[in-house]
Motif scaffolding. Structure first.
Motif, PDB file in Angstrom:
ATOM      1  N   HIS A  48     -35.875 -14.693 -22.556  1.00 45.50           N
ATOM      2  CA  HIS A  48     -35.246 -13.408 -22.213  1.00 45.50           C
ATOM      3  C   HIS A  48     -35.294 -12.430 -23.383  1.00 45.50           C
ATOM      4  O   HIS A  48     -35.412 -11.216 -23.186  1.00 45.50           O
ATOM      5  CB  HIS A  48     -33.796 -13.631 -21.795  1.00 45.50           C
ATOM      6  N   GLU A  49     -35.198 -12.966 -24.596  1.00 50.30           N
ATOM      7  CA  GLU A  49     -35.155 -12.102 -25.783  1.00 50.30           C
ATOM      8  C   GLU A  49     -36.537 -11.638 -26.230  1.00 50.30           C
ATOM      9  O   GLU A  49     -36.666 -10.681 -26.989  1.00 50.30           O
ATOM     10  CB  GLU A  49     -34.476 -12.864 -26.938  1.00 50.30           C
ATOM     11  N   MET A  50     -37.590 -12.303 -25.764  1.00 55.54           N
ATOM     12  CA  MET A  50     -38.943 -12.008 -26.224  1.00 55.54           C
ATOM     13  C   MET A  50     -39.485 -10.757 -25.537  1.00 55.54           C
ATOM     14  O   MET A  50     -39.510 -10.660 -24.312  1.00 55.54           O
ATOM     15  CB  MET A  50     -39.858 -13.202 -25.926  1.00 55.54           C
ATOM     16  N   ALA A  56     -47.113 -11.357 -26.352  1.00 60.82           N
ATOM     17  CA  ALA A  56     -48.576 -11.280 -26.357  1.00 60.82           C
ATOM     18  C   ALA A  56     -49.150 -11.788 -27.675  1.00 60.82           C
ATOM     19  O   ALA A  56     -50.183 -12.471 -27.693  1.00 60.82           O
ATOM     20  CB  ALA A  56     -49.026  -9.850 -26.097  1.00 60.82           C
ATOM     21  N   LYS A  57     -48.488 -11.463 -28.784  1.00 58.43           N
ATOM     22  CA  LYS A  57     -48.959 -11.917 -30.095  1.00 58.43           C
ATOM     23  C   LYS A  57     -48.807 -13.427 -30.250  1.00 58.43           C
ATOM     24  O   LYS A  57     -49.656 -14.083 -30.864  1.00 58.43           O
ATOM     25  CB  LYS A  57     -48.192 -11.194 -31.213  1.00 58.43           C
ATOM     26  N   ALA A  62     -52.497 -17.984 -23.699  1.00 60.07           N
ATOM     27  CA  ALA A  62     -51.905 -17.980 -22.360  1.00 60.07           C
ATOM     28  C   ALA A  62     -52.395 -16.768 -21.578  1.00 60.07           C
ATOM     29  O   ALA A  62     -52.741 -16.868 -20.395  1.00 60.07           O
ATOM     30  CB  ALA A  62     -50.382 -17.973 -22.444  1.00 60.07           C
ATOM     31  N   CYS A  63     -52.454 -15.616 -22.253  1.00 60.28           N
ATOM     32  CA  CYS A  63     -52.961 -14.395 -21.607  1.00 60.28           C
ATOM     33  C   CYS A  63     -54.423 -14.563 -21.218  1.00 60.28           C
ATOM     34  O   CYS A  63     -54.840 -14.157 -20.125  1.00 60.28           O
ATOM     35  CB  CYS A  63     -52.805 -13.195 -22.552  1.00 60.28           C
ATOM     36  N   PHE A  64     -55.205 -15.166 -22.120  1.00 59.43           N
ATOM     37  CA  PHE A  64     -56.633 -15.345 -21.847  1.00 59.43           C
ATOM     38  C   PHE A  64     -56.861 -16.251 -20.645  1.00 59.43           C
ATOM     39  O   PHE A  64     -57.660 -15.927 -19.748  1.00 59.43           O
ATOM     40  CB  PHE A  64     -57.323 -15.933 -23.081  1.00 59.43           C
ATOM     41  N   TRP A  65     -56.146 -17.386 -20.592  1.00 56.20           N
ATOM     42  CA  TRP A  65     -56.353 -18.313 -19.482  1.00 56.20           C
ATOM     43  C   TRP A  65     -55.834 -17.729 -18.173  1.00 56.20           C
ATOM     44  O   TRP A  65     -56.401 -17.978 -17.103  1.00 56.20           O
ATOM     45  CB  TRP A  65     -55.685 -19.659 -19.773  1.00 56.20           C
ATOM     46  N   ALA A  66     -54.748 -16.957 -18.241  1.00 58.88           N
ATOM     47  CA  ALA A  66     -54.233 -16.300 -17.036  1.00 58.88           C
ATOM     48  C   ALA A  66     -55.260 -15.314 -16.495  1.00 58.88           C
ATOM     49  O   ALA A  66     -55.530 -15.265 -15.288  1.00 58.88           O
ATOM     50  CB  ALA A  66     -52.917 -15.586 -17.330  1.00 58.88           C
ATOM     51  N   PRO A 193     -45.208 -16.320 -20.811  1.00 59.32           N
ATOM     52  CA  PRO A 193     -43.771 -16.061 -20.955  1.00 59.32           C
ATOM     53  C   PRO A 193     -43.269 -15.048 -19.934  1.00 59.32           C
ATOM     54  O   PRO A 193     -44.046 -14.275 -19.360  1.00 59.32           O
ATOM     55  CB  PRO A 193     -43.657 -15.512 -22.381  1.00 59.32           C
ATOM     56  N   LEU A 194     -41.972 -15.044 -19.747  1.00 63.99           N
ATOM     57  CA  LEU A 194     -41.318 -14.199 -18.749  1.00 63.99           C
ATOM     58  C   LEU A 194     -41.724 -12.730 -18.861  1.00 63.99           C
ATOM     59  O   LEU A 194     -42.044 -12.084 -17.858  1.00 63.99           O
ATOM     60  CB  LEU A 194     -39.796 -14.335 -18.919  1.00 63.99           C
ATOM     61  N   SER A 195     -41.749 -12.184 -20.078  1.00 64.89           N
ATOM     62  CA  SER A 195     -42.025 -10.756 -20.258  1.00 64.89           C
ATOM     63  C   SER A 195     -43.475 -10.374 -19.954  1.00 64.89           C
ATOM     64  O   SER A 195     -43.790  -9.197 -19.794  1.00 64.89           O
ATOM     65  CB  SER A 195     -41.679 -10.333 -21.688  1.00 64.89           C
ATOM     66  N   LEU A 196     -44.381 -11.366 -19.888  1.00 68.20           N
ATOM     67  CA  LEU A 196     -45.797 -11.074 -19.630  1.00 68.20           C
ATOM     68  C   LEU A 196     -46.202 -11.312 -18.185  1.00 68.20           C
ATOM     69  O   LEU A 196     -47.345 -11.071 -17.823  1.00 68.20           O
ATOM     70  CB  LEU A 196     -46.678 -11.951 -20.543  1.00 68.20           C
TER      71      LEU A 196
END
Length: 537
Positions: A48-50, A56-57, A62-66, A193-196
């Motif tokens: 929640h805090e991220m 992303a950093k 995780a972003c790449f595989w998504a 993560p939740l924020s992404l």
């Protein structure tokens, strides 16, 4: 003994700190183990805090595989837009169409509809197969099998020498499309993560735009070719996608949520680390958070099956998923799928229609990128409602432009409005729908829910494709831009349904979503309802 116990053979893997042994507590004991519950609290609070940039950093892989998984949908996009361009290709019309003038030909409406609908019929079968297969094999191996099937079925379309055989080829290609679209949003939402979640699931719409750009460029380059290669070369371009994607998906980590549901916690922990969580303590907290949610859902029902989607609060979640998917066909999006043909029917010359289609596809890509910022700043419900309202307005204006005395100015006005409608959809309703779909279902039923939701999309799309072809074709109703009135009406229905039934799930963990649905909170109160991190029901 330290390490993680392998539940298959009882052995321990690795040489971890003693703390790791807590990860081996059975799901049934998670909710009564104080240490694991504290880890779960810390893991959820940290998510929640991220912020978006921080997440992303820390989780670039995780972003790449998504994105890689979401990119599989480029193949459905490519074929859908390719069929829309085929019916506008002069050589294709001449070979397979009927003569409508001294030197003009047109593909009959029934064959236009067949070409558009056959792939969707195949995908309808694919999405229903995807849920059970994914529950059994996982996201990776299910997608790999679909990519192998995709490579094989392209041969039929490429060598087809009649509209009937081309239609069969499209139907068979549709089956792996169903696997891609069912798995992509679910996998992407589970590994980031939740924020992404919003930005990464929105890349599904970007894949649609990339597919349309490649098709627009290919058909623009070959639309003057005076032989069969005008459409066979664009068909052959489909082979550039499956093999590279197959290799990448083979190298990708499996979703840790799926691994935990299967009791493979050692592998889930390794997957969490591969996805970017380098801190040992944080990795175990994330594992505990996932175990907690999986156990809460397991207590609500046993092994997932299709009937569970129609029981209790899951019925509401299934209805929202189906509504979001089906509504993509009712807000004018089908104009984008048949953009070149629409431009021609609006009075634009063939060459300029293909050029405008390429411009339209590029602008959609720009809108997709812009949707990342929108999803970071605004809620899912807000984006959907305002995006739909904007398109309703533009569709009504399109209908008015087509109703007045026609001239060069009104022709270009209709073309520009068609581009604007596609742009708005690509930046709002399109990408945010995938985010809503991936967040609405429970973790336990996610593979099945996204599959059934996509089936609702095809159930709505198949008759709408026929209607769209009938409205635009000169051998049909020949409405051109007047179809804006029809799509504005259907979009209004979607807006009203969303206003009353679409909840706001931004910043909500999967545990919080479960609790909100189980408490039967009104859709308009989801955003303001407070859920404590210690609550389980």
């Amino acid at each position: 003994m330290s390490g993680i116990k392998d539940e298959k053979d009882g052995s321990y893997q690795g040489d971890m700190e003693p703390r790791v042994e807590k990860a081996d507590v059975l799901h049934s004991e998670v909710l009564v183990n104080a240490d694991l519950m504290n880890d779960a609290f810390d893991g959820e609070n940290r998510e929640h805090e991220m912020g978006v940039w921080q997440a992303a950093k820390q989780h670039p892989w995780a972003c790449f595989w998504a994105f890689t998984m979401c990119f599989t949908i480029v193949m459905e996009s490519f074929d859908m837009f390719l069929n829309g361009n085929f019916v506008a290709l002069k050589e294709f019309q001449k070979v397979y169409g009927v003569q409508t003038g001294p030197d003009t030909y047109s593909i009959p409406t029934k064959w236009q509809s067949a070409l558009f609908q056959s792939g969707q019929c195949g995908a309808f079968i694919g999405v229903f197969l995807a849920g059970p297969v994914t529950n059994r094999l996982g996201y990776r191996w299910t997608t790999i099998l679909a990519l192998v099937l995709m490579n094989a079925t392209i041969f039929i379309s490429f060598f087809a020498n009649s509209l009937a055989l081309l239609t069969v080829g499209q139907a068979l290609e549709g089956v792996p499309w169903g696997f891609f679209i069912a798995n992509s949003p679910a996998y992407a939402s589970e590994i980031v993560p939740l924020s992404l979640r919003g930005a990464c699931t929105a890349t599904l719409q970007m894949s649609w735009s990339i597919g349309s750009i490649i098709v627009a460029a290919a058909t623009l380059g070959y639309n003057k070719q005076a032989n069969e290669w005008a459409w066979r070369i664009p068909l052959a371009l489909q082979w550039i996608f499956p093999t590279p994607l197959l290799i990448l998906i083979f190298l990708a980590p499996e979703s840790p949520w799926w691994l935990i549901r299967r009791g493979r916690k050692a592998e889930a922990l390794r997957s969490i680390k591969r996805l970017g969580e380098k801190n040992e303590e944080h990795a175990h907290q994330s594992l505990a958070m996932m175990e907690r949610t999986v156990e809460i859902e397991a207590q609500m029902g046993g092994a997932p099956n299709l009937l569970d989607l129609l029981k209790g609060t899951d019925l509401r979640r299934t209805a929202i998923t189906c509504l979001m998917y089906a509504s993509q066909n009712f807000a004018g999006n089908l104009i984008a799928n048949q953009a070149t043909f629409f431009f021609e029917q609006a009075g634009i010359s063939s060459d300029k229609a293909f050029q405008l289609n390429l411009i339209n596809s590029c602008l959609q890509f720009v809108a997709n990128v812009g949707s990342w910022g929108l999803s970071a700043w605004f809620g899912r419900r807000t984006i959907y409602l305002w995006g739909t309202a904007t398109n309703i307005t533009l569709l009504v204006i399109l209908g008015i432009c087509a109703s007045v005395h026609q001239s060069t100015a009104t022709n270009y006005a209709q073309a520009v409005l068609g581009i604007l409608i596609s742009f708005v959809f690509a930046g709002t309703c399109g990408p945010i729908s995938y985010t809503i779909i991936s967040e609405t279902s429970s973790v336990r039923l996610r593979a099945l829910s996204t599959a059934v939701g996509r089936a609702a999309y095809y159930v709505a799309e198949i008759p709408m494709i026929y209607l769209a072809s009938k409205m635009l074709n000169t051998t049909g109703w020949n409405l051109a831009g007047k179809c804006g009135y029809v799509w504005a009406g259907t979009a209004c229905v979607c807006w009203v349904m969303a206003y009353f039934f679409l909840p706001e799930l931004k910043h909500r963990s999967y545990r919080e979503s479960d609790i909100l649905f189980n408490r039967k909170i009104s859709a308009r109160k989801f955003k303001t309802t407070i859920i404590d991190v210690r609550e389980n029901e």
